[in-house]
Design a protein around this motif. Structure first.
Motif, mmCIF file in Angstrom:
data_model
loop_
_atom_site.group_PDB
_atom_site.id
_atom_site.type_symbol
_atom_site.label_atom_id
_atom_site.label_comp_id
_atom_site.label_asym_id
_atom_site.label_seq_id
_atom_site.Cartn_x
_atom_site.Cartn_y
_atom_site.Cartn_z
ATOM 1 N N TRP A 213 3.054 16.018 2.164
ATOM 2 C CA TRP A 213 2.734 14.774 1.475
ATOM 3 C C TRP A 213 2.978 13.584 2.404
ATOM 4 C CZ3 TRP A 213 6.146 10.784 -0.236
ATOM 5 C CH2 TRP A 213 5.458 9.755 -0.909
ATOM 6 N N MET B 56 0.838 -1.211 0.000
ATOM 7 C CA MET B 56 0.000 0.000 0.000
ATOM 8 C C MET B 56 0.867 1.252 0.000
ATOM 9 S SD MET B 56 -2.775 1.872 0.330
ATOM 10 C CE MET B 56 -4.282 1.362 1.171
ATOM 11 N N GLN B 57 1.659 1.360 1.069
ATOM 12 C CA GLN B 57 2.541 2.501 1.220
ATOM 13 C C GLN B 57 3.426 2.655 -0.019
ATOM 14 O OE1 GLN B 57 4.799 2.013 4.814
ATOM 15 N NE2 GLN B 57 4.757 4.204 5.266
ATOM 16 N N LYS B 58 3.934 1.516 -0.523
ATOM 17 C CA LYS B 58 4.811 1.545 -1.677
ATOM 18 C C LYS B 58 4.058 2.050 -2.917
ATOM 19 C CE LYS B 58 6.895 -1.654 -4.844
ATOM 20 N NZ LYS B 58 7.130 -3.082 -5.115
ATOM 21 N N ARG C 235 1.695 4.176 -3.053
ATOM 22 C CA ARG C 235 1.546 5.627 -3.050
ATOM 23 C C ARG C 235 2.871 6.325 -3.349
ATOM 24 N NH1 ARG C 235 -1.506 9.489 1.396
ATOM 25 N NH2 ARG C 235 -1.619 11.203 -0.069
ATOM 26 N N LEU C 236 3.978 5.738 -2.908
ATOM 27 C CA LEU C 236 5.305 6.288 -3.216
ATOM 28 C C LEU C 236 5.546 6.251 -4.721
ATOM 29 C CD1 LEU C 236 7.998 7.243 -1.773
ATOM 30 C CD2 LEU C 236 8.828 4.943 -2.211
ATOM 31 N N ASP D 177 -2.478 13.226 -3.947
ATOM 32 C CA ASP D 177 -1.125 12.989 -4.465
ATOM 33 C C ASP D 177 -0.909 13.746 -5.758
ATOM 34 O OD1 ASP D 177 -0.458 11.376 -2.427
ATOM 35 O OD2 ASP D 177 -0.352 9.517 -3.570
ATOM 36 N N HIS E 1 0.054 11.286 3.959
ATOM 37 C CA HIS E 1 0.188 9.868 3.674
ATOM 38 C C HIS E 1 0.012 9.029 4.951
ATOM 39 C CE1 HIS E 1 2.576 6.514 1.778
ATOM 40 N NE2 HIS E 1 2.923 6.317 3.032
ATOM 41 N N HIS F 244 -3.484 6.907 6.077
ATOM 42 C CA HIS F 244 -3.274 5.475 6.263
ATOM 43 C C HIS F 244 -4.234 4.913 7.319
ATOM 44 C CE1 HIS F 244 -0.785 2.114 5.266
ATOM 45 N NE2 HIS F 244 -0.522 1.838 6.519
#
Lengths: 192, 192, 192, 192
Positions: D57, A1-3, A5-6, D11, D61, D65
């Motif tokens: 950001w 998930m986090q990845k 968005r990155l 984003d 983020h 979450h």
């Protein structure tokens, strides 16, 4: 998930950089060939920067493919890389506008050098989080291209004060070198 | 995964191109109809380019729908397509600003021609990776529209030095032809 | 899948429109209050447009939530909506730059009217694809707000040639009306 | 689903803000160091704003979450935050262009203050929807940084009319404070 968005944020920034560069290609007054031709240096620097951003997007894509967990260090190392790349429209415009004069050509190389260093730091941050036995570590191996590029940029920056054509050719050389896709990561991923 | 990011990046670039074009519609000084009317050619070229980018997004969307694996060749063929499309705001602005003079109209056609060739190369790269029995291969068939468009662009480029209206009508004709959605791929996908 | 990409593209375009509007807020020469204050009309029109794009994004988000299948008609109706919204930075800048003169205020209303009509067409295309018993059809009901808005825009356009303040207040009134979130769809979705 | 699109839109907007700021770094005429050096204040304000958008950001983020459901209140509180951040390219450009004069420095602080308040409102909206026992509520605790930042911004705004260097240092101080990632949320998430 986090990845995800990155990746999405990085893709967004790179997509915008590669696209707004065209706004520095100022529309000429007059509709003749004489009005268009002075834009040739701007166009050449545009093409070079387009290829570089494409290379960074491509390699970034491959490298993040191996990431499993995102740490704070990875997040900020990634933003640091995007910072230097965000200056691409400026240095591209300045270099083109001044028909490849020494200082703009050197500054372009400096931006490339800082982006290369930022990319190296990002790779290190990923390796710290994922360990020496990770896919990325195995895939990187000696990382010849990652080590030789900054050296060539330094030579090109020095050369830009002697002969800007040499500097330009060196920037193009590094781009060519990277255009060859990073088979290393693909190979290790497939054998996994 | 890899394909998702390719689509996201392409969508991003196309979304930015279609939107920043408006920045070349320079806000007129003065609030009268006399101040607004000279922008009509700019607006017409804006509408034409908006439709073209919309068509490319739509067709790109359909074509990538059939992709299962992304190769290095597909990645770079895609970037090559985005390169020519990234010039749309520039050629659109130049054509509008100069009220459809010969050279800007011809350059607009040249950009369309190069984008069509780039689209063809991308299709070939996808076919190489996916084989002659793939959904895309079956759906494409003779690909009449893909073959006739570059020919019409060439005629239009030549025509722009004789009569720019003919060139403009030919660009509009190709756009009309593509506006009709590509039923072929949809049909084959559904029967699959 | 297909719907995801439609949403992503629309989000991208709306995100860019809402953000590049700031580039029409030209940075004043001089650092005094006297240099900043003339930008007040630009800022007010910026705020109004920001709210309108926000409303469109929000409602678009709700409406597409009910979509199950994307047809060619939906794709092009969506692009048609994005076309009129893409002109927002231009009409916003022109209205602000000219301190709310009649013609720019009327043109702003015309853009709002065309966007409202485009939104209506998009809704119809979704209903055609999904049927009269779909969630959207049930949720829409009489669609009072969708029917009254274009009428108010028409009145405002006429009013802008008499008194631009009335036109401005009418635009603000419609925005207020839509700021109240569309409980209808949420309610039907929850009871489903 | 709904949350994904909220994140994607945010984003997108943040990616565009952080990237179009470079368009306010106007390319200097001339290729000498004398032509480049006057851009130093612009560059410094560019770096500061880049870091601030990066921080927003990053924190955005982390905060999203923890969100499970998106309410209308969250949607509009989020747009309200994006509104103030969308002004970053303008205030950054004005501050840099005027070499850190009092009023532009104060306005920069005002934008930071309003964004901080908007961030606070967004957090409250999320807490209202998710309850006092939610992950976010637990993670926030006393929220020292969120409370001290607006106070420092107010001091900096006042200071900018006395000594702009103090104001600048205070803005940098808050940035430093936030650069340290929000371990609180990460910790609570992991122990969950």
């Amino acid at each position: 998930m986090q990845k995800t968005r990155l990746e999405a944020f990085s893709d967004g920034v790179l997509a915008i950089i590669i696209t707004i560069m065209v706004l520095e290609l100022k529309i000429p007054h007059g509709s003749t060939l004489d009005a268009l031709l002075p834009l040739l240096p701007n166009f050449i620097s545009y093409v070079l920067s387009f290829i570089y951003i494409g290379i960074y997007w491509n390699n970034h894509h491959h490298m993040l493919h191996t990431v499993k967990q995102v740490s704070g260090g990875i997040l900020w190392a990634n933003l640091h890389l995007l910072f230097w790349l965000s200056l691409v429209p400026f240095v591209t415009g300045w270099m083109g506008e001044n028909h490849f004069e020494s200082l703009p050509v050197a500054l372009y190389g400096f931006m490339l050098l800082m982006a290369a260093i930022a990319y190296y730091i990002l790779k290190e941050q990923i390796l710290i989080k994922h360990g020496k036995d990770s896919i990325l570590a195995k895939a990187m191996g000696t990382d010849f291209k990652g080590k030789i590029s900054p050296i060539i940029y330094c030579i090109a920056i020095a050369a830009s004060f002697v002969n800007t054509l040499i500097a330009g050719l060196l920037y193009a050389l590094v781009a060519m070198m990277w255009l060859i896709p990073d088979k290393r990561i693909e190979r290790v991923l497939e054998s996994d």
